[in-house]
Scaffold this active site. Structure first.
Site, PDB file in Angstrom:
ATOM      1  N   ASN A  10     -29.403 -25.130  -7.581  1.00 20.64           N
ATOM      2  CA  ASN A  10     -30.255 -24.297  -6.726  1.00 20.64           C
ATOM      3  C   ASN A  10     -29.667 -22.902  -6.559  1.00 20.64           C
ATOM      4  OD1 ASN A  10     -32.678 -25.377  -5.980  1.00 20.64           O
ATOM      5  ND2 ASN A  10     -31.910 -26.475  -4.193  1.00 20.64           N
TER       6      ASN A  10
ATOM      7  N   ASP B 131     -37.072 -26.795  -7.340  1.00 25.22           N
ATOM      8  CA  ASP B 131     -38.250 -27.631  -7.063  1.00 25.22           C
ATOM      9  C   ASP B 131     -38.857 -28.155  -8.360  1.00 25.22           C
ATOM     10  OD1 ASP B 131     -37.879 -27.135  -4.407  1.00 25.22           O
ATOM     11  OD2 ASP B 131     -39.492 -25.621  -4.225  1.00 25.22           O
TER      12      ASP B 131
ATOM     13  N   GLU C 257     -32.364 -34.231  -2.938  1.00 20.23           N
ATOM     14  CA  GLU C 257     -32.328 -34.534  -4.370  1.00 20.23           C
ATOM     15  C   GLU C 257     -32.077 -36.007  -4.628  1.00 20.23           C
ATOM     16  OE1 GLU C 257     -28.109 -33.296  -3.224  1.00 20.23           O
ATOM     17  OE2 GLU C 257     -30.169 -32.862  -2.655  1.00 20.23           O
TER      18      GLU C 257
ATOM     19  N   ASP D 126     -29.125 -39.882  -7.446  1.00 17.91           N
ATOM     20  CA  ASP D 126     -28.942 -38.529  -6.923  1.00 17.91           C
ATOM     21  C   ASP D 126     -28.748 -37.568  -8.092  1.00 17.91           C
ATOM     22  OD1 ASP D 126     -28.197 -37.029  -4.229  1.00 17.91           O
ATOM     23  OD2 ASP D 126     -26.801 -36.347  -5.781  1.00 17.91           O
TER      24      ASP D 126
END
Length: 612
Positions: free
Chosen positions: A489, A498, A525, A481
């Protein structure tokens, strides 16, 4: 003056009592129907004893009930009835006779001879209570040349009919042989029709034949109950059920008959209002059958249920007649046998109902009207089914002929455009193959990272688990992760997020290159790596290289303590034979280790201990 009048009245009563002559049994008489010179007394309470009855007889309370047109029929009544029968034989006649009461719907029946034991039997008593093992009630009678007085007491929850026939023994045996032949022919024919139509159902799958077979089976079983054979051979030790057997079974027969009628006439499409009418009668018969069944356990008025059963039968007969007439008007002329069959049965039901209510004399024809009508009805219904099958076959043949002509015309058209169509099909097939290939790739590939998606991951993990189970090799799973990705973000925006996930996916794909291993985006993620055939130490080392590879990208992350993007990894490795609950166990272990890595500070590898 008053005393003289009373004496005169008593003298007249006594004279009238003596004028009631006894039935004289002749020597050559094989059968003597007792339809005259019989007296009856209604016991509304059902509590009178034989001593009280004899006293009432002396007081002239019995009423002559001579019925030259048929059997004695008292209709539906809750009262007990006493019959006073005077008999004597001619000197040359035999002394031993048999009294037959050929009617099965009698709950209790007691025979009181002048001397000797009182005989008690009936549907409510065990079969062993019958003096003669017979489907009807038969009593041995000893006659003398002098007049004797016999008493008979009867009760019934159905129409109380008392046909009384006195037989000499040879005549009775000869009569029984003839009865058995007719009953054998009836049930044999019914069984043949039932089996034939049931085999047609098994062959064709047409439910009309199934419901016809069920209707015939329950109708025959009801006749078997009414004729006394059911009590003799089927439910010998169930007197309570025998009392309701014929009525309850006839209700089920009518239920299946209603469904057969709806299917045969197709009333649901041709006459919806009449279809609901028939459904109502079917439901009524089902409720009546449940009511008869409930009477075995609770106090249910069986007499009332029997009366409503007859009324419902008459109503359903009318409904079938109207539905058949309506359907025939639509052009279905092939149902003529069906209408004739139900007309015959309905006539038998009407005769039986009128006889049960005492509106028609009770004799052999009226007593067996329903059975006689059912025999003709079964035959006519079979003809009706055969007729409709032939009609449907002719319709199918016409349809097939029309379809064949249309097909020939189409072949002429298709012959001129065959090459064009083949070329278009080839082109379209090629396009579909390309599209399918693209769809297959898109269906198993994550559109953002180009890695395998969750669906592909589940497929590969299941196959890998099965292979490892059969080969005994270890299988490993790395769950990883991106640390603090939400903050990334929020700080840098979703476009940068992204791009970050694409870079992480590219690094993971560089380190996992073997064809039997897979890197997939598990969700958001989170990523997953499936490793085959490597030990736990080797897999943990690979996980560490993945961690350092991502850290080496040096992607700026202002919200994380190292200042760059890092990942946390959980590793699980095991041999499937050591744990039998499927690949989900591997996911749970790796996910738990990933959680431990995050709790321990992130940017680290956490390997499960104690596994392969």
């Amino acid at each position: 003056m008053t005393r003289r009048c009373l004496l005169l009245i008593l003298l007249l009563l006594g004279c009238c009592q003596k004028w009631a002559l006894a039935v004289e049994i002749r020597a050559y008489a094989g059968k003597t129907p007792l339809v005259s010179d019989i007296e009856a007394l209604e016991d509304r309470t059902g509590q009178l004893t034989i001593e009280a009855v004899r006293q009432l007889a002396q007081a002239g309370r019995f009423t002559p009930v001579s019925n030259a047109d048929g059997d004695l029929n008292f209709g539906f009544t809750a009262s007990a009835y006493w019959l006073r029968i005077r008999l004597q034989r001619q000197p040359e006649a035999a002394s031993r006779w048999l009294l037959e009461v050929p009617y099965g719907q009698i709950n209790t029946l007691q025979w009181y001879p002048p001397q000797g034991e009182v005989l008690s039997t009936g549907n409510d008593l065990p079969l062993s209570s019958r003096p003669v093992f017979h489907r009807h009630f038969v009593f041995p009678v000893e006659l003398d040349t002098t007049e004797q007085v016999f008493y008979l007491r009867a009760t019934s929850s159905y129409s109380l009919t008392l046909p009384l026939v006195l037989w000499n023994i040879k005549g009775f045996l000869r009569h029984e042989q003839g009865e058995l032949i007719w009953q054998f022919l009836y049930y044999g024919a019914l069984l043949s029709l039932l089996l034939y139509n049931f085999l047609l159902y098994c062959s064709l799958g047409d439910k009309r034949f199934l419901f016809y077979s069920l209707y015939a089976a329950f109708l025959g079983l009801g006749m078997l109950a009414g004729n006394g054979y059911g009590r003799l051979y089927l439910w010998t030790e169930a007197p309570a059920f025998d009392a309701i057997s014929q009525s309850s079974i006839f209700c089920l027969a009518a239920l299946f008959g209603a469904h057969f009628t709806r299917l045969f006439l197709q009333t649901g499409q041709r006459a919806p209002h009449l279809d609901r009418w028939l459904q109502g009668h079917a439901v009524a018969f089902l409720l009546l059958a449940c009511g008869f069944g409930a009477s075995l356990y609770w106090a249910v008025p069986i007499l009332w249920l029997n009366q409503w059963m007859l009324f419902n039968a008459l109503g359903m007969g009318a409904a079938i007649a109207v539905a058949g007439w309506r359907v025939q008007r639509t052009g279905a002329h092939h149902i003529r046998f069906f209408l004739l069959a139900w007309g015959v049965l309905w006539f038998g039901v009407v005769v039986a109902g009128l006889r049960a209510f005492g509106w028609l004399p009770s004799n052999v024809l009226t007593s067996y009207a329903l059975q006689i009508a059912s025999a003709f009805e079964m035959l006519l219904l079979s003809l009706a089914l055969a007729d409709i099958i032939h009609a449907e076959r002719r319709s199918r043949e016409q349809s097939q002929q029309q379809a064949l002509q249309a097909q020939q015309q189409m072949l002429e058209v298709l012959r001129h455009s065959e090459e064009k169509l083949e070329r278009a099909v080839r082109e379209r097939t090629a396009e579909l193959e390309r599209a399918n290939a693209q769809l297959q790739v898109l269906g198993t590939t994550d559109s953002l990272t180009g890695l395998a998606n969750r669906r592909r991951f589940d497929q590969v993990l299941a196959n890998a688990w099965a292979h490892a189970s059969s080969s005994g090799q270890p299988i490993a799973l790395i769950m990883l992760d991106v640390d603090h990705f939400k903050q990334y973000n929020d700080h840098y925006g979703h476009v940068a997020g992204d791009q970050c996930l694409r870079q992480v996916g590219q690094v993971l794909a560089q380190y996992v290159e073997l064809p039997e291993e897979l890197v997939a985006r598990y969700g958001g993620e989170e990523f997953a790596v499936i490793i085959m055939g490597r030990g736990a130490t080797e897999v943990c080392a690979l996980a560490e290289r993945l961690r350092s590879g991502i850290e080496g990208l040096a992607i700026p992350h202002a919200c994380a303590s190292p200042g760059v993007v890092t990942i946390s990894l959980g590793v699980a490795s095991l041999v499937p034979t050591a744990l039998g609950d499927g690949p989900d166990a591997l996911i749970r272990i790796a996910d738990a280790e990933l959680y431990r890595a995050k709790q321990s500070g992130r940017n680290r590898v956490q390997c499960a201990h104690g596994f392969a």
